[in-house]
Design a protein around this motif. Structure first.
Motif, short mmCIF file in Angstrom:
data_model
loop_
_atom_site.label_atom_id
_atom_site.label_comp_id
_atom_site.label_asym_id
_atom_site.label_seq_id
_atom_site.Cartn_x
_atom_site.Cartn_y
_atom_site.Cartn_z
N GLY A 146 37.49 14.98 31.95
CA GLY A 146 37.91 13.83 32.76
C GLY A 146 37.14 12.60 32.32
N PRO A 147 37.50 11.44 32.81
CA PRO A 147 36.90 10.19 32.34
C PRO A 147 35.49 9.93 32.85
N HIS A 148 35.00 10.74 33.79
CA HIS A 148 33.71 10.48 34.43
C HIS A 148 32.59 11.41 33.99
N GLY A 203 38.55 8.83 26.13
CA GLY A 203 39.01 7.95 27.19
C GLY A 203 38.04 7.91 28.36
N LEU A 204 36.75 7.85 28.08
CA LEU A 204 35.72 7.87 29.13
C LEU A 204 35.56 6.49 29.76
N ILE A 205 35.07 6.45 31.01
CA ILE A 205 34.90 5.19 31.73
C ILE A 205 33.66 4.42 31.29
N SER A 206 32.73 5.11 30.66
CA SER A 206 31.45 4.49 30.30
C SER A 206 30.88 5.16 29.07
N HIS A 207 29.94 4.49 28.43
CA HIS A 207 29.24 5.11 27.31
C HIS A 207 27.80 5.45 27.67
N TRP A 208 27.50 5.52 28.98
CA TRP A 208 26.15 5.83 29.44
C TRP A 208 26.13 7.12 30.26
N GLY A 209 25.28 8.07 29.84
CA GLY A 209 25.03 9.28 30.61
C GLY A 209 24.03 8.96 31.70
#
Length: 139
Positions: free
Chosen positions: A68-70, A112-118
């Motif tokens: 998923g994107p999150h 298709g992720l919402i962010s590039h930060w873990g």
């Protein structure tokens, strides 16, 4: 006058929308970015073929996927890790991430992720017969 045609530079795949479970091979450096790879967490993630600089800290291979994107899942194969690294990082039930870590832009676009930060936090270590799994939330 020269006329230029433009189109999308990158296509976001949203593989999770299609129900596909694809993995991308990458490398992880454990540690904390602000402590120059010391400490707990993920210092750096690089996609093997896209690395443009030499990394002096020890790297370990990882398979990254997303449902998923999150969030993203990191799968570490036991056979690919030195026993010292395995004992140090995966012997506890929780994997501590002291500060946010950056995912490669190529990986973010591919899934298709919402962010590039873990996100920082304590994540459960899921042990399987041949792997350790970590599920990270994105900031």
């Amino acid at each position: 006058m020269v006329k230029h045609e433009s189109g999308p530079a990158f296509k976001i795949a949203d593989l999770w929308k299609e129900g596909l479970n694809r993995e991308i091979n990458a490398e992880v450096v454990f540690g904390t970015p602000s402590k120059h790879c010391a400490g707990a967490g993920i210092c750096m993630v690089s996609i093997s073929s896209a690395r443009s600089r030499i990394i002096n800290c020890p790297c370990v291979p990882v398979w990254i996927s997303s449902s998923g994107p999150h969030s993203v899942q990191f799968r570490f194969e036991k056979s690919c890790l030195h026993p010292n690294i395995a004992d140090e990082r995966f012997s506890q039930q929780g994997f501590t991430v002291e500060e946010a870590f950056r995912l490669p832009l190529r990986l973010v676009r591919k899934f298709g992720l919402i962010s590039h930060w873990g996100q920082p936090g304590i994540y459960p270590v899921i042990e399987q017969e041949n792997d350790w799994l970590l599920h990270f939330r994105l900031v």
